[in-house]
Design a protein around this motif. Sequence first.
Motif, mmCIF file in Angstrom:
data_model
loop_
_atom_site.group_PDB
_atom_site.id
_atom_site.type_symbol
_atom_site.label_atom_id
_atom_site.label_comp_id
_atom_site.label_asym_id
_atom_site.label_seq_id
_atom_site.Cartn_x
_atom_site.Cartn_y
_atom_site.Cartn_z
ATOM 1 N N TYR A 65 -51.737 -16.391 15.857
ATOM 2 C CA TYR A 65 -51.609 -15.497 17.008
ATOM 3 C C TYR A 65 -52.263 -13.990 16.737
ATOM 4 O O TYR A 65 -51.835 -12.906 17.615
ATOM 5 N N LEU A 70 -57.710 -13.771 19.930
ATOM 6 C CA LEU A 70 -58.546 -13.460 21.111
ATOM 7 C C LEU A 70 -59.746 -14.212 21.424
ATOM 8 O O LEU A 70 -60.107 -13.884 22.558
ATOM 9 N N GLY A 109 -43.256 -8.828 18.977
ATOM 10 C CA GLY A 109 -44.098 -8.163 19.709
ATOM 11 C C GLY A 109 -45.038 -9.211 20.031
ATOM 12 O O GLY A 109 -46.096 -8.774 20.833
ATOM 13 N N TYR A 110 -45.121 -10.509 19.565
ATOM 14 C CA TYR A 110 -46.122 -11.413 19.952
ATOM 15 C C TYR A 110 -46.389 -11.590 21.541
ATOM 16 O O TYR A 110 -47.485 -11.250 22.202
ATOM 17 N N ARG A 111 -45.213 -11.958 22.186
ATOM 18 C CA ARG A 111 -45.229 -12.000 23.541
ATOM 19 C C ARG A 111 -45.476 -10.870 24.229
ATOM 20 O O ARG A 111 -45.705 -10.758 25.542
ATOM 21 N N CYS A 113 -47.544 -8.891 23.917
ATOM 22 C CA CYS A 113 -49.288 -8.697 24.042
ATOM 23 C C CYS A 113 -49.661 -9.268 25.473
ATOM 24 O O CYS A 113 -50.711 -8.971 25.813
ATOM 25 N N VAL A 115 -49.484 -9.336 28.931
ATOM 26 C CA VAL A 115 -49.115 -8.143 30.120
ATOM 27 C C VAL A 115 -49.742 -8.604 31.342
ATOM 28 O O VAL A 115 -50.879 -9.000 31.518
ATOM 29 N N THR A 340 -44.103 -7.257 30.637
ATOM 30 C CA THR A 340 -44.842 -8.308 29.636
ATOM 31 C C THR A 340 -43.895 -9.571 29.463
ATOM 32 O O THR A 340 -42.916 -9.641 30.275
ATOM 33 N N GLU A 342 -42.550 -10.133 26.658
ATOM 34 C CA GLU A 342 -41.610 -10.117 25.426
ATOM 35 C C GLU A 342 -40.317 -10.226 26.056
ATOM 36 O O GLU A 342 -39.922 -9.867 27.010
#
Length: 344
Positions: A65, A70, A109-111, A113, A115, A340, A342
């Motif tokens: 991830y 991307l 913080g992965y989730r 991202c 947004v 987000t 998160e």
Amino acid sequence: NALAGRPINWRSPQQVLDLLRRLGIQAPNTRESTLKEVADRYPIARPIVRKLLEYREVAKAYSTYGADFLKHVHEATGRIHADWCQIGAESGRMACRDPNLQNIPSDGGYRGCIVAPPGRVFVKADYSQIELRIAAKIAPDERMLEAYREGRDLHTLTATALLGRKEITGADRQLAKAINFGLIYGLAPQGLQRYARWQYGVEMSDQEAEDFHRRYFELYPGVRQWHEGVWKALKGESTLVVRTVTGRWRRVDYFYDAVNTPVQGTGADGLKLALALLWERRHECPDTHPILAVHDEIVVEAPEDKAETAREWLVRAMTDAMQPLIHPVPVEVEASITKTWETS
């Protein structure tokens, strides 16, 4: 390296095996299952094994991830369009691939991202303790049913009863979660001990595991009777057909599958029924649509100025879908509005 007492390449199986040998431990390989067995047998190895497994988890999350993720972003839409399989697991749960959005770590913080676009928000909703609520229905267990009817927290109830005190700490509740989720699926004391250690970071002695196992089934006799009925049925048949509350069936050979499938499968059925209701009621929130479904959670994207309407729409659909399946156990859906994905 501080734990090892010297610099070590944690990606090198040979260096990890050499480290274990310096501790007087012989291991055939460094597979996760092997390392956990070593740690269960030799307490001296537990801190190192735990850190190594944490390192591997972080390294895997980064490689899966990280920047390479991307490549899944569509250049025209700027979104990720994954493939979803309605029955991706034999229990009936959905699966996701190319990429697997269900496995994105909930921390770190992965989730965060993921947004919402400008002017829009995410509404996240999940079923509270849904597997325990379904188990209370299927067993059925009167103490569980009464607790949910009264709006009590089952983890707190279990901790209070098993620990014999009224004031329950966060650590006590974590212990109760390991016991509740481990024993509704029939773990033996040793299995409970391992499950608590590796899934919840909770340590218990052999004697504590034995005591918790015995007292749990005394506390919830309906669960014990349910499990005994499944064991008896399995002994009498080479394979056993089990069903979810909706009637979807699966042929199983093992006890775990025989108790897990009706519970997790019913949860999966309820979630899919909720998605169907969102489609049927799409006219109520015409500019709101689901973007994610992860086991007991649904995320929709909505206009920022219609966020509260979307939240009520989502909670109502999830409640209306699941409630008929587990009546008289009440359904509880927790929802939040955020920019987000998160976890807050």
